[in-house]
Write a protein that holds these residues in place. Structure first.
Motif, mmCIF file in Angstrom:
data_model
loop_
_atom_site.group_PDB
_atom_site.id
_atom_site.type_symbol
_atom_site.label_atom_id
_atom_site.label_comp_id
_atom_site.label_asym_id
_atom_site.label_seq_id
_atom_site.Cartn_x
_atom_site.Cartn_y
_atom_site.Cartn_z
ATOM 1 N N LEU A 52 39.749 42.553 44.542
ATOM 2 C CA LEU A 52 39.140 41.634 45.492
ATOM 3 C C LEU A 52 39.756 40.234 45.455
ATOM 4 O O LEU A 52 39.090 39.243 45.286
ATOM 5 C CB LEU A 52 37.629 41.549 45.260
ATOM 6 C CG LEU A 52 36.814 40.906 46.373
ATOM 7 C CD1 LEU A 52 36.918 41.731 47.638
ATOM 8 C CD2 LEU A 52 35.390 40.720 45.974
ATOM 9 N N THR A 53 41.052 40.183 45.539
ATOM 10 C CA THR A 53 41.735 38.908 45.667
ATOM 11 C C THR A 53 42.061 38.717 47.135
ATOM 12 O O THR A 53 42.362 39.678 47.834
ATOM 13 C CB THR A 53 43.014 38.899 44.823
ATOM 14 O OG1 THR A 53 43.787 40.043 45.151
ATOM 15 C CG2 THR A 53 42.669 38.937 43.345
ATOM 16 N N SER A 54 41.974 37.500 47.603
ATOM 17 C CA SER A 54 42.137 37.356 49.042
ATOM 18 C C SER A 54 42.884 36.102 49.447
ATOM 19 O O SER A 54 42.974 35.142 48.714
ATOM 20 C CB SER A 54 40.774 37.380 49.731
ATOM 21 O OG SER A 54 40.034 36.249 49.369
ATOM 22 N N LEU A 55 43.409 36.180 50.640
ATOM 23 C CA LEU A 55 44.086 35.084 51.304
ATOM 24 C C LEU A 55 43.361 34.886 52.618
ATOM 25 O O LEU A 55 43.115 35.843 53.347
ATOM 26 C CB LEU A 55 45.549 35.472 51.555
ATOM 27 C CG LEU A 55 46.348 34.639 52.530
ATOM 28 C CD1 LEU A 55 46.581 33.256 51.958
ATOM 29 C CD2 LEU A 55 47.675 35.308 52.821
ATOM 30 N N LEU A 56 42.997 33.677 52.918
ATOM 31 C CA LEU A 56 42.318 33.368 54.169
ATOM 32 C C LEU A 56 43.291 32.617 55.058
ATOM 33 O O LEU A 56 43.842 31.596 54.663
ATOM 34 C CB LEU A 56 41.075 32.512 53.898
ATOM 35 C CG LEU A 56 40.307 32.022 55.109
ATOM 36 C CD1 LEU A 56 39.707 33.186 55.875
ATOM 37 C CD2 LEU A 56 39.213 31.067 54.672
ATOM 38 N N ILE A 57 43.509 33.152 56.224
ATOM 39 C CA ILE A 57 44.390 32.515 57.198
ATOM 40 C C ILE A 57 43.511 31.955 58.310
ATOM 41 O O ILE A 57 42.748 32.684 58.932
ATOM 42 C CB ILE A 57 45.370 33.529 57.810
ATOM 43 C CG1 ILE A 57 46.216 34.226 56.738
ATOM 44 C CG2 ILE A 57 46.229 32.887 58.870
ATOM 45 C CD1 ILE A 57 47.286 33.368 56.144
ATOM 46 N N SER A 94 57.456 33.566 32.183
ATOM 47 C CA SER A 94 58.216 33.489 30.927
ATOM 48 C C SER A 94 57.321 33.266 29.713
ATOM 49 O O SER A 94 57.615 33.753 28.623
ATOM 50 C CB SER A 94 59.285 32.401 31.013
ATOM 51 O OG SER A 94 58.685 31.127 31.134
ATOM 52 N N SER A 95 56.208 32.555 29.880
ATOM 53 C CA SER A 95 55.286 32.317 28.757
ATOM 54 C C SER A 95 54.182 33.371 28.692
ATOM 55 O O SER A 95 53.309 33.288 27.835
ATOM 56 C CB SER A 95 54.673 30.919 28.869
ATOM 57 O OG SER A 95 53.882 30.823 30.036
ATOM 58 N N ARG A 96 54.228 34.325 29.624
ATOM 59 C CA ARG A 96 53.247 35.416 29.694
ATOM 60 C C ARG A 96 51.822 34.870 29.809
ATOM 61 O O ARG A 96 50.905 35.322 29.145
ATOM 62 C CB ARG A 96 53.408 36.370 28.527
ATOM 63 C CG ARG A 96 54.817 36.974 28.505
ATOM 64 C CD ARG A 96 54.998 38.140 27.606
ATOM 65 N NE ARG A 96 54.277 39.352 27.940
ATOM 66 C CZ ARG A 96 54.612 40.239 28.872
ATOM 67 N NH1 ARG A 96 55.655 40.026 29.627
ATOM 68 N NH2 ARG A 96 53.914 41.331 29.057
ATOM 69 N N ASN A 97 51.659 33.890 30.709
ATOM 70 C CA ASN A 97 50.364 33.244 30.938
ATOM 71 C C ASN A 97 49.802 33.517 32.327
ATOM 72 O O ASN A 97 49.115 32.673 32.892
ATOM 73 C CB ASN A 97 50.479 31.728 30.731
ATOM 74 C CG ASN A 97 50.532 31.361 29.272
ATOM 75 O OD1 ASN A 97 49.979 32.067 28.433
ATOM 76 N ND2 ASN A 97 51.216 30.278 28.956
ATOM 77 N N ILE A 98 50.094 34.672 32.888
ATOM 78 C CA ILE A 98 49.520 35.024 34.181
ATOM 79 C C ILE A 98 48.090 35.491 33.949
ATOM 80 O O ILE A 98 47.840 36.346 33.096
ATOM 81 C CB ILE A 98 50.340 36.133 34.874
ATOM 82 C CG1 ILE A 98 51.739 35.611 35.197
ATOM 83 C CG2 ILE A 98 49.623 36.620 36.133
ATOM 84 C CD1 ILE A 98 52.688 36.669 35.723
ATOM 85 N N VAL A 99 47.157 34.891 34.673
ATOM 86 C CA VAL A 99 45.752 35.280 34.589
ATOM 87 C C VAL A 99 45.371 35.865 35.942
ATOM 88 O O VAL A 99 45.372 35.162 36.948
ATOM 89 C CB VAL A 99 44.845 34.073 34.244
ATOM 90 C CG1 VAL A 99 43.384 34.489 34.251
ATOM 91 C CG2 VAL A 99 45.252 33.466 32.921
ATOM 92 N N LEU A 100 45.068 37.161 35.943
ATOM 93 C CA LEU A 100 44.692 37.840 37.179
ATOM 94 C C LEU A 100 43.189 37.996 37.223
ATOM 95 O O LEU A 100 42.616 38.823 36.528
ATOM 96 C CB LEU A 100 45.375 39.203 37.267
ATOM 97 C CG LEU A 100 46.884 39.162 37.431
ATOM 98 C CD1 LEU A 100 47.460 40.565 37.424
ATOM 99 C CD2 LEU A 100 47.261 38.432 38.708
ATOM 100 N N GLN A 101 42.582 37.162 38.023
ATOM 101 C CA GLN A 101 41.154 37.228 38.276
ATOM 102 C C GLN A 101 40.959 36.939 39.753
ATOM 103 O O GLN A 101 41.920 36.842 40.502
ATOM 104 C CB GLN A 101 40.408 36.231 37.387
ATOM 105 C CG GLN A 101 40.509 36.577 35.918
ATOM 106 C CD GLN A 101 39.720 35.619 35.044
ATOM 107 O OE1 GLN A 101 39.055 34.715 35.512
ATOM 108 N NE2 GLN A 101 39.802 35.830 33.741
ATOM 109 N N ARG A 102 39.734 36.768 40.143
ATOM 110 C CA ARG A 102 39.465 36.498 41.562
ATOM 111 C C ARG A 102 40.137 35.197 41.985
ATOM 112 O O ARG A 102 40.159 34.236 41.239
ATOM 113 C CB ARG A 102 37.976 36.416 41.812
ATOM 114 C CG ARG A 102 37.281 37.732 41.588
ATOM 115 C CD ARG A 102 35.801 37.630 41.928
ATOM 116 N NE ARG A 102 35.131 38.836 41.572
ATOM 117 C CZ ARG A 102 35.004 39.883 42.385
ATOM 118 N NH1 ARG A 102 35.500 39.825 43.590
ATOM 119 N NH2 ARG A 102 34.379 40.963 41.987
ATOM 120 N N PHE A 103 40.675 35.216 43.197
ATOM 121 C CA PHE A 103 41.264 33.996 43.724
ATOM 122 C C PHE A 103 41.149 33.977 45.233
ATOM 123 O O PHE A 103 40.943 34.996 45.868
ATOM 124 C CB PHE A 103 42.732 33.847 43.299
ATOM 125 C CG PHE A 103 43.676 34.814 43.938
ATOM 126 C CD1 PHE A 103 44.021 35.985 43.304
ATOM 127 C CD2 PHE A 103 44.230 34.549 45.182
ATOM 128 C CE1 PHE A 103 44.897 36.878 43.894
ATOM 129 C CE2 PHE A 103 45.107 35.424 45.770
ATOM 130 C CZ PHE A 103 45.441 36.609 45.121
#
Length: 178
Positions: free
Chosen positions: A6-11, A158-167
């Motif tokens: 449930l991640t979304s982009l609003l246009i 590169s620092s492996r700091n991707i956080v995948l949560q709602r956005f």
């Protein structure tokens, strides 16, 4: 392996005449459509929400971006006798690390990713870019096929700091008629 849902982009779509009858603003109002535009925006295109479904962080670390997700803006009742073309421009909060890509809204709990936008043929459509995408208008209805993808910011990858949560992310689309 982390996944997010449930991640979304609003246009938000704003239409404007390039002829000077309407002046662009910093905060376009999608409901403010001039009376003499050659096309009418279909009601399902005023606010387009795009769900990226499942995104796996391992995929982003390995490839740097996700496969594209298609969406469309629909124009109806176009009258090409009034004006024959339009230029599509995108505005929004732009990434400093990856210029031309859209950053996530401040309410998002995800980080380390940005959103790229492109035409159905893969032509990049940079946010806040000087170049606009030219469209020919024909009588009747017109579907503008677009795509979006998530891209890892190089520092987060590169620092492996991707956080995948709602956005959420918001882009404004302006159509300048010619």
């Amino acid at each position: 392996m982390k996944q997010t849902f449930l991640t979304s982009l609003l246009i938000l779509v704003a239409m404007a005449l390039q002829s000077g009858l309407v002046q662009a603003t910093d905060n376009p109002d999608p409901s403010a459509v001039p009376a003499n535009t050659p096309c009418t925006l279909h009601s399902d295109s005023n606010e387009v929400q795009l769900d990226f479904k499942r995104v796996i962080d391992r995929y982003l670390y390995r490839y740097g971006l996700t496969p594209v997700r298609a969406f469309a803006l629909r124009l109806q009742a176009c009258d090409s006798q009034l004006l024959t073309g339009a230029r599509l421009r995108l505005t929004g909060s732009e990434s400093t690390e990856l210029p031309g890509l859209l950053t996530l809204d401040g309410t998002s709990t995800a980080n380390g990713v940005v959103i790229g936008l492109q035409s159905a043929s893969g032509q990049a459509l940079p946010v806040n870019g000087d170049d606009a995408w030219s469209l020919a208008l024909a009588p009747g209805d017109l579907t503008i096929a677009l795509q979006a993808y998530l891209e890892a910011e190089p520092s987060a990858q590169s620092s492996r700091n991707i956080v995948l949560q709602r956005f959420n992310a918001t882009a404004f689309v302006a159509l300048d008629y010619q």
